[in-house]
Enzyme design. Sequence first.
Site, PDB file in Angstrom:
ATOM      1  N   CYS A 266      42.075  30.929  42.343  1.00  0.00           N
ATOM      2  CA  CYS A 266      43.221  30.610  41.389  1.00  0.00           C
ATOM      3  C   CYS A 266      43.586  29.355  41.449  1.00  0.00           C
ATOM      4  O   CYS A 266      42.929  28.317  40.942  1.00  0.00           O
ATOM      5  CB  CYS A 266      44.539  31.616  41.812  1.00  0.00           C
ATOM      6  SG  CYS A 266      45.652  31.500  40.455  1.00  0.00           S
TER       7      CYS A 266
ATOM      8  N   HIS B 226      42.316  36.843  41.385  1.00  0.00           N
ATOM      9  CA  HIS B 226      42.667  37.270  42.739  1.00  0.00           C
ATOM     10  C   HIS B 226      41.748  38.251  43.625  1.00  0.00           C
ATOM     11  O   HIS B 226      42.353  39.476  43.768  1.00  0.00           O
ATOM     12  CB  HIS B 226      44.393  37.329  43.138  1.00  0.00           C
ATOM     13  CG  HIS B 226      45.082  36.071  43.058  1.00  0.00           C
ATOM     14  ND1 HIS B 226      45.305  35.122  43.995  1.00  0.00           N
ATOM     15  CD2 HIS B 226      45.667  35.640  41.622  1.00  0.00           C
ATOM     16  CE1 HIS B 226      45.770  34.290  43.519  1.00  0.00           C
ATOM     17  NE2 HIS B 226      46.401  34.418  42.117  1.00  0.00           N
TER      18      HIS B 226
ATOM     19  N   GLU C  43      41.360  38.692  46.568  1.00  0.00           N
ATOM     20  CA  GLU C  43      41.880  38.953  47.963  1.00  0.00           C
ATOM     21  C   GLU C  43      43.023  40.225  47.514  1.00  0.00           C
ATOM     22  O   GLU C  43      43.473  40.919  48.628  1.00  0.00           O
ATOM     23  CB  GLU C  43      42.450  37.837  48.641  1.00  0.00           C
ATOM     24  CG  GLU C  43      43.758  37.094  48.311  1.00  0.00           C
ATOM     25  CD  GLU C  43      43.695  36.538  46.690  1.00  0.00           C
ATOM     26  OE1 GLU C  43      42.725  36.481  46.108  1.00  0.00           O
ATOM     27  OE2 GLU C  43      44.942  36.430  46.406  1.00  0.00           O
TER      28      GLU C  43
END
Length: 251
Positions: free
Chosen positions: A112, A216, A218
Amino acid sequence: MRPIIGVTTSRYTLSERVDRDRVYLAFVTYTTMVRAAGGIPVSLTPGGAEEVPALLERLDGLVFAGGGDVDPERYGGTPHESVYGIDPARDEFEIALVQEARDRRLPTLCICRGMQLLNVALGGTLLTDIATAGPGLIDHQRIDEPAGTRQHTVDIDPGSSTARAIGAGSLTVNSLHHQAIRDLAPGLVVTGRAPDGIIEAVASDDDWPMWAVQWHPESLGTDDEPSKRLFEHLVQAALERTATANADTLS
Ligand code: MN
């Protein structure tokens, strides 16, 4: 040997009451993914660019995490009311980190803001605000929904290092950004785009083991195979690089 992976941090003010409430924090989602992939995460707080060579001497890999916007002054952009969370110290530190990591071919994952920062550090520019950039662009800033909610597809270049890392040619991802790459920096190649053309993944055009994504992974978590694989590729590259360096030292 488990590789040591530096993870960049975000500045927060927990309260205005006492000095100790000003903090730099690493998000648990990132450190969890690094550990699940076999690495040991360490938090990196912004220091001067002169610290960077000594720091990278001791790290096996890097994760540039999400966070506030890069200062538009860094890429000749114009101020915009939507720009938020500027941290000049963080920008300065991370730009130096990117440049030194590339010089050293240090395995790197940019997420990001991390991807946007990468592009600025190498001479590219950013689209300051997707929502007001023109017609036909989809809503990429879905902060009203849980971070793991999938929002749009990304077409990945099948021959790219991004495709090899995530093990997929196309995927549906979350989207929590209001900026994007505009002019791509020299040395980078686009490896993935959203249906509206917004750049969602880039890689290096040479042998630097670097993966950058605008979504994202994660937040999609260890149960999501492409996300898990991305972190595993980083840790594996870090392991191989350090093993090679140690073998060179011994020989
Ligand atoms: Mn997006």
